[in-house]
Design a protein around this motif. Sequence first.
Motif, PDB file in Angstrom:
ATOM      1  N   TRP A  57      -5.809  -1.244  -6.890  1.00 48.97           N
ATOM      2  CA  TRP A  57      -6.837  -0.318  -6.412  1.00 48.97           C
ATOM      3  C   TRP A  57      -6.201   1.022  -6.115  1.00 48.97           C
ATOM      4  CZ3 TRP A  57      -5.881   1.819  -1.719  1.00 48.97           C
ATOM      5  CH2 TRP A  57      -5.147   1.093  -0.787  1.00 48.97           C
ATOM      6  N   THR A  58      -7.020   2.051  -6.110  1.00 50.36           N
ATOM      7  CA  THR A  58      -6.543   3.398  -5.783  1.00 50.36           C
ATOM      8  C   THR A  58      -7.656   4.165  -5.082  1.00 50.36           C
ATOM      9  OG1 THR A  58      -5.538   5.423  -6.666  1.00 50.36           O
ATOM     10  CG2 THR A  58      -7.166   4.327  -8.058  1.00 50.36           C
ATOM     11  N   ARG A  59      -7.271   5.015  -4.125  1.00 49.91           N
ATOM     12  CA  ARG A  59      -8.233   5.884  -3.435  1.00 49.91           C
ATOM     13  C   ARG A  59      -7.478   6.969  -2.673  1.00 49.91           C
ATOM     14  NH1 ARG A  59      -8.962   1.421   0.346  1.00 49.91           N
ATOM     15  NH2 ARG A  59      -7.833   2.000   2.205  1.00 49.91           N
ATOM     16  N   GLU A  60      -7.943   8.186  -2.811  1.00 50.89           N
ATOM     17  CA  GLU A  60      -7.467   9.335  -2.041  1.00 50.89           C
ATOM     18  C   GLU A  60      -5.952   9.370  -1.828  1.00 50.89           C
ATOM     19  OE1 GLU A  60      -9.766   9.549   1.555  1.00 50.89           O
ATOM     20  OE2 GLU A  60     -11.634   9.279   0.462  1.00 50.89           O
ATOM     21  N   GLU A  91      -3.726   7.074  -2.299  1.00 53.13           N
ATOM     22  CA  GLU A  91      -3.091   5.795  -2.002  1.00 53.13           C
ATOM     23  C   GLU A  91      -3.374   4.819  -3.130  1.00 53.13           C
ATOM     24  OE1 GLU A  91      -4.252   4.234   1.788  1.00 53.13           O
ATOM     25  OE2 GLU A  91      -3.494   5.974   2.874  1.00 53.13           O
ATOM     26  N   PRO A 130      -1.465  11.169  -8.899  1.00 54.38           N
ATOM     27  CA  PRO A 130      -2.337  10.029  -9.177  1.00 54.38           C
ATOM     28  C   PRO A 130      -1.800   9.183 -10.329  1.00 54.38           C
ATOM     29  CG  PRO A 130      -3.417  12.107  -9.755  1.00 54.38           C
ATOM     30  CD  PRO A 130      -2.070  12.445  -9.195  1.00 54.38           C
ATOM     31  N   ARG A 171       0.885  -1.167   0.000  1.00 54.73           N
ATOM     32  CA  ARG A 171       0.000   0.000   0.000  1.00 54.73           C
ATOM     33  C   ARG A 171       0.915   1.207   0.000  1.00 54.73           C
ATOM     34  NH1 ARG A 171      -2.955   2.947   4.317  1.00 54.73           N
ATOM     35  NH2 ARG A 171      -1.835   1.572   5.739  1.00 54.73           N
TER      36      ARG A 171
END
Length: 87
Positions: A45-48, A50, A21, A15
Amino acid sequence: PLLRQILDISPRGMRLRLETPMPMADSFIVVEWASGDAHDAQAVWTREGEVGVQVLRTCDLRDRAPLPFAEAKAAWLAERAANPEAA
């Protein structure tokens, strides 16, 4: 992508916190500068800010590196030469 921090690591994944991005389809090399381990990684996966990545394979840059890791090894060696106290 510009890596800011490895937040979590296991033999099969990581992670990461990124400065910029990245698209989900990207694969890239993650280098642990202190140890010399380099990981061929695929975003899953990606979010905010991370991203979760699957580690496809790992290479110890202190040894002979396969061609896909050559650029990472050159950067790692240059960084060590420029900052010997960090090595």
